[in-house]
Scaffold this motif. Structure first.
Motif, PDB file in Angstrom:
ATOM      1  N   GLY A  85       1.001  -1.192  -0.048  1.00 20.10           N
ATOM      2  CA  GLY A  85      -0.001   0.225   0.035  1.00 20.10           C
ATOM      3  C   GLY A  85       0.823   1.343   0.023  1.00 20.10           C
ATOM      4  N   THR A  86       0.452   2.291   0.939  1.00 22.32           N
ATOM      5  CA  THR A  86       1.358   3.453   0.802  1.00 22.32           C
ATOM      6  C   THR A  86       2.599   3.339   1.569  1.00 22.32           C
ATOM      7  N   GLY A  87       2.993   2.081   2.206  1.00 22.47           N
ATOM      8  CA  GLY A  87       4.076   1.849   2.984  1.00 22.47           C
ATOM      9  C   GLY A  87       4.360   2.305   4.233  1.00 22.47           C
ATOM     10  N   GLN A  88       3.326   2.549   5.198  1.00 26.13           N
ATOM     11  CA  GLN A  88       3.452   2.840   6.495  1.00 26.13           C
ATOM     12  C   GLN A  88       4.164   1.577   7.505  1.00 26.13           C
ATOM     13  N   LEU A  89       3.715   0.545   7.005  1.00 25.19           N
ATOM     14  CA  LEU A  89       4.349  -0.443   7.790  1.00 25.19           C
ATOM     15  C   LEU A  89       5.806  -0.820   7.489  1.00 25.19           C
ATOM     16  N   GLU A 102       1.643   0.209  -9.259  1.00 26.73           N
ATOM     17  CA  GLU A 102       2.755   1.132  -9.625  1.00 26.73           C
ATOM     18  C   GLU A 102       2.533   2.333  -8.589  1.00 26.73           C
ATOM     19  N   ALA A 103       1.219   2.856  -8.350  1.00 26.50           N
ATOM     20  CA  ALA A 103       1.165   4.278  -7.825  1.00 26.50           C
ATOM     21  C   ALA A 103       1.191   3.718  -6.164  1.00 26.50           C
ATOM     22  N   MET A 104       0.963   2.679  -5.798  1.00 23.05           N
ATOM     23  CA  MET A 104       1.002   2.476  -4.410  1.00 23.05           C
ATOM     24  C   MET A 104       2.726   2.348  -3.993  1.00 23.05           C
ATOM     25  N   VAL A 105       3.519   1.782  -4.948  1.00 22.53           N
ATOM     26  CA  VAL A 105       4.969   1.450  -4.957  1.00 22.53           C
ATOM     27  C   VAL A 105       5.509   2.908  -4.779  1.00 22.53           C
ATOM     28  N   ARG A 106       5.167   3.642  -5.826  1.00 25.10           N
ATOM     29  CA  ARG A 106       5.427   5.136  -5.886  1.00 25.10           C
ATOM     30  C   ARG A 106       5.376   5.618  -4.286  1.00 25.10           C
ATOM     31  N   ARG A 107       4.210   5.712  -3.708  1.00 26.08           N
ATOM     32  CA  ARG A 107       3.987   6.257  -2.786  1.00 26.08           C
ATOM     33  C   ARG A 107       4.718   5.892  -1.461  1.00 26.08           C
ATOM     34  N   ALA A 112       7.703   4.591  -1.680  1.00 25.16           N
ATOM     35  CA  ALA A 112       9.195   5.122  -2.199  1.00 25.16           C
ATOM     36  C   ALA A 112       9.213   6.621  -1.625  1.00 25.16           C
ATOM     37  N   GLU A 113       8.144   7.449  -1.786  1.00 20.70           N
ATOM     38  CA  GLU A 113       8.112   8.721  -1.193  1.00 20.70           C
ATOM     39  C   GLU A 113       8.134   8.610   0.191  1.00 20.70           C
ATOM     40  N   LEU A 114       7.249   8.080   0.956  1.00 20.10           N
ATOM     41  CA  LEU A 114       7.244   7.929   2.461  1.00 20.10           C
ATOM     42  C   LEU A 114       8.441   7.490   2.934  1.00 20.10           C
ATOM     43  N   SER A 115       9.196   6.621   2.301  1.00 19.09           N
ATOM     44  CA  SER A 115      10.495   6.019   2.876  1.00 19.09           C
ATOM     45  C   SER A 115      11.634   7.316   2.708  1.00 19.09           C
ATOM     46  N   GLU A 116      11.593   8.108   1.437  1.00 17.95           N
ATOM     47  CA  GLU A 116      12.235   9.230   1.411  1.00 17.95           C
ATOM     48  C   GLU A 116      12.012  10.276   2.668  1.00 17.95           C
ATOM     49  N   GLU A 117      10.647  10.385   2.902  1.00 12.95           N
ATOM     50  CA  GLU A 117      10.415  11.322   3.778  1.00 12.95           C
ATOM     51  C   GLU A 117      10.845  11.192   5.088  1.00 12.95           C
ATOM     52  N   PHE A 118      10.729   9.794   5.698  1.00 12.66           N
ATOM     53  CA  PHE A 118      11.202   9.502   7.027  1.00 12.66           C
ATOM     54  C   PHE A 118      12.752   9.047   6.917  1.00 12.66           C
ATOM     55  N   GLY A 119      13.415   9.105   5.668  1.00 11.91           N
ATOM     56  CA  GLY A 119      14.913   8.823   5.553  1.00 11.91           C
ATOM     57  C   GLY A 119      15.003   7.226   5.836  1.00 11.91           C
ATOM     58  N   ALA A 120      13.900   6.548   5.652  1.00 11.21           N
ATOM     59  CA  ALA A 120      14.002   4.874   5.713  1.00 11.21           C
ATOM     60  C   ALA A 120      14.735   4.257   4.548  1.00 11.21           C
TER      61      ALA A 120
END
Ligand SMILES: C[S@@+](CC[C@H](N)C(=O)[O-])C[C@H]1O[C@@H](n2cnc3c(N)ncnc32)[C@H](O)[C@@H]1O
Length: 251
Positions: free
Chosen positions: A48-52, A70-75, A77-85
């Motif tokens: 999904g949007t990557g929170q877990l 594709e859109a979920m994977v993109r989100r 990746a964006e969340l990971s970047e935002e959290f520096g994960a």
């Protein structure tokens, strides 16, 4: 493949408050995570949007996040970047996973948040579970959460308009689910999800998606897990609860 590309943009209006913060979402699996080394190799295969995935990476785990959308994977990746994960993201359907990863790679595979019913019928579901099982090392665990489909089917087709506005990112939205329950368990069912963001100035932003679904009984899921070499270690299933978790061990 089930949709979710349109819903990816507004997905936070669909998930519960408890899932919004990565650390909190990951902490909801503390009992399972406590059994793992802190550098465990983990796959979230319907991210999904990557929170877990981001929450698990924050605990020091090596995390791969995959999703058919594709859109979920993109989100993610964006969340990971935002959290520096550090989360590796791959767009992959469950059945494509063995083409991306070696067998016996992961200590845990997560398939959570009511995802598995999107696998097409018994055959698709067993193929999906088979892929997840192959990627687990011996003794590794599949963590699966699911709706209690016995309850959903018993209610029949209906329109479910949530009785509260959902507020995210400073915007309120009305969330509507239309459940199209087929006569037989094995038939293709449909769920239409619509989100209408409302603004006091008047404009309404609407997004919706029609999703295909193949529900399953709990006892059927247990038998299918066994069939792919996974032994149920823990289950919270009861006919009274809306959702349950199964942890299954690769024997
Ligand atoms: C209800 S969402 C759950 C997302 C996330 N796990 C959560 O808990 O919020 C279901 C997810 O399953 C993904 N999905 C649907 N069919 C899939 C498939 N065949 N293979 C992999 N992912 C799939 C969707 O794209 C979507 O992101």
């Amino acid at each position: 493949m089930s949709g979710y590309n349109a819903l990816a943009e507004v997905y936070e209006w669909l998930i519960s408050d408890a899932k919004l913060a990565p650390a909190e979402f990951a902490a909801s699996f503390d009992d399972v995570l406590g059994l793992l080394p802190s550098n465990a190799h983990v796959l979230d295969c319907a991210c999904g949007t990557g929170q877990l995935a981001v929450g698990l990476a924050g605990l020091g785990m090596h995390v791969v996040a995959t999703d058919a959308s594709e859109a979920m994977v993109r989100r993610t990746a964006e969340l990971s970047e935002e959290f520096g994960a550090s989360v590796r993201t791959v767009r992959a359907d469950w059945q494509e996973l063995p083409g991306h990863f070696d067998d016996d790679t992961f200590d845990v595979v997560f398939c959570v948040g009511n995802s598995l019913h999107h696998a097409e019928g018994t055959r698709g579901r067993v193929a999906a579970l088979e892929s997840m099982s192959r990627l687990l090392r011996r003794g590794g665990r599949l963590v699966l959460t699911s709706r209690t489909w016995e309850l959903v089917r018993a209610r029949g087709s209906r329109l479910d308009i949530k009785d509260r506005l959902v507020r995210r990112n400073g915007r309120n939205a009305v969330v509507v689910y239309r459940w199209d329950i087929a006569p037989n368990w094995e038939d293709e069912h449909h769920i239409e999800i619509a989100i209408a963001q409302v603004d006091t100035a008047g404009p309404v932003l609407a997004r919706s998606e029609l999703l295909s679904s193949w529900p399953y009984r709990y006892e059927q899921l247990e038998a299918e897990l066994q069939r792919v070499g996974l032994q149920t270690e823990l289950s919270t299933f009861t006919l009274e609860a809306e959702n349950y978790m199964v942890v299954a061990n690769k024997v």
